[in-house]
Write an enzyme that holds these catalytic residues in place. Structure first.
Site, PDB file in Angstrom:
ATOM      1  N   LYS A 283      14.745   4.967 -10.740  1.00  0.00           N
ATOM      2  CA  LYS A 283      13.618   4.922  -9.790  1.00  0.00           C
ATOM      3  C   LYS A 283      13.732   3.683  -8.902  1.00  0.00           C
ATOM      4  O   LYS A 283      13.527   3.767  -7.683  1.00  0.00           O
ATOM      5  CB  LYS A 283      12.278   4.916 -10.542  1.00  0.00           C
ATOM      6  CG  LYS A 283      11.092   4.853  -9.585  1.00  0.00           C
ATOM      7  CD  LYS A 283       9.730   4.809 -10.260  1.00  0.00           C
ATOM      8  CE  LYS A 283       8.640   4.664  -9.190  1.00  0.00           C
ATOM      9  NZ  LYS A 283       7.308   4.379  -9.740  1.00  0.00           N
TER      10      LYS A 283
ATOM     11  N   TYR B  25       1.630   9.209  -9.998  1.00  0.00           N
ATOM     12  CA  TYR B  25       2.059  10.603  -9.919  1.00  0.00           C
ATOM     13  C   TYR B  25       3.498  10.806 -10.398  1.00  0.00           C
ATOM     14  O   TYR B  25       4.052  11.899 -10.234  1.00  0.00           O
ATOM     15  CB  TYR B  25       1.919  11.096  -8.469  1.00  0.00           C
ATOM     16  CG  TYR B  25       0.494  11.028  -7.949  1.00  0.00           C
ATOM     17  CD1 TYR B  25      -0.402  12.073  -8.171  1.00  0.00           C
ATOM     18  CD2 TYR B  25       0.035   9.911  -7.257  1.00  0.00           C
ATOM     19  CE1 TYR B  25      -1.711  12.000  -7.706  1.00  0.00           C
ATOM     20  CE2 TYR B  25      -1.273   9.826  -6.793  1.00  0.00           C
ATOM     21  CZ  TYR B  25      -2.137  10.877  -7.028  1.00  0.00           C
ATOM     22  OH  TYR B  25      -3.440  10.805  -6.577  1.00  0.00           O
TER      23      TYR B  25
ATOM     24  N   ASP C 183       0.874  -1.171   0.000  1.00  0.00           N
ATOM     25  CA  ASP C 183       0.000   0.000   0.000  1.00  0.00           C
ATOM     26  C   ASP C 183       0.908   1.217   0.000  1.00  0.00           C
ATOM     27  O   ASP C 183       1.852   1.307   0.789  1.00  0.00           O
ATOM     28  CB  ASP C 183      -0.966   0.031   1.184  1.00  0.00           C
ATOM     29  CG  ASP C 183      -2.151   0.939   0.866  1.00  0.00           C
ATOM     30  OD1 ASP C 183      -2.900   0.619  -0.076  1.00  0.00           O
ATOM     31  OD2 ASP C 183      -2.302   1.986   1.511  1.00  0.00           O
TER      32      ASP C 183
END
Ligand code: ITT
Length: 198
Positions: A176, A155, A70
């Site tokens: 990333k 995002y 999450d």
């Protein structure tokens, strides 16, 4: 190492985690297990929602190790929003693009500033409906008012990690995957699994 089932409906998360774990880990999403339904995310924290997902999916998949994630974006000028509501910021059926439109609109209402924030990720490993281990990771950065790049998901085109001049929408996946919230939570989880699972 045992196979891991990643209890997520988000194919981008599966791709990132599979790339980060690498051999000898085998990571599968829920595609091959259509009977596994993820529960409603009724928690108010990342950890509560990750536990809900991991425990429900692992109860439905006896005998295997299950990971759930999450995660979301916290923007300081928005009092931590969208936070646990990141996937639903523009409404229950919002797409990533809809959520970015809402975020840009909310930031545009504020006096111009450097908008600081972070991505946060909670990972939960579970088996037979029981949580075995929980990890967290975060990456700090700034929010842009204009999208940059089309890489990643969510995002990413609006989030510029500290120390870089580009957003995650432009930075290569390898970059990333070295510094993201998910990479940091996963590094801790991987160390725990290597020490504790056979
Ligand atoms: P599952 O619950 O099925 O795993 P989801 O996408 O709904 O999939 P979350 O409830 O954890 O997952 O919501 C995460 C949202 O936070 C995601 O939809 C993005 O909007 C945002 N997010 C999380 N990690 C991100 C990342 O690495 N890059 C960009 N946005 C991210």
């Amino acid at each position: 190492m045992p196979d891991i089932i990643f209890a997520t409906s988000n194919a981008h998360k599966v791709q990132e985690v599979a790339a980060m774990l690498g051999v000898p880990w085998q990571v599968q999403g829920l595609k091959a297990y259509p009977h596994v339904q993820l529960p409603e995310e009724t928690g108010t924290t990342f950890e509560a929602n990750a536990i809900l997902k991991a425990e429900a999916a692992s109860a439905a998949l006896p005998g295997v190790y299950v990971i759930a994630d999450d995660s979301g974006l916290e923007v300081d000028a928005l009092n931590g929003e969208p936070g646990v509501y990141s996937a639903r910021y523009a409404g229950p059926d919002a797409t990533d693009a809809d959520n970015r439109v809402r975020l840009k609109a909310e930031l545009s209402k504020l006096p111009p500033a450097t908008f600081t924030g972070r991505f946060h990720c909670c990972l939960v490993l579970a088996k037979e409906g029981q949580t075995l281990h929980v990890t967290h990771g975060a990456v700090e950065g700034n929010l842009r008012l204009e999208e940059q790049g089309i890489g990643g998901f969510g995002y990413d085109p609006l989030f510029q990690p500290d120390g870089f001049a580009d957003t995650f929408g432009v930075l290569p996946a390898e970059v990333k995957n070295q510094l993201s919230h998910r990479a940091r939570a996963l590094a801790e989880m991987k160390a725990w699994m290597e020490a504790n699972l056979r």
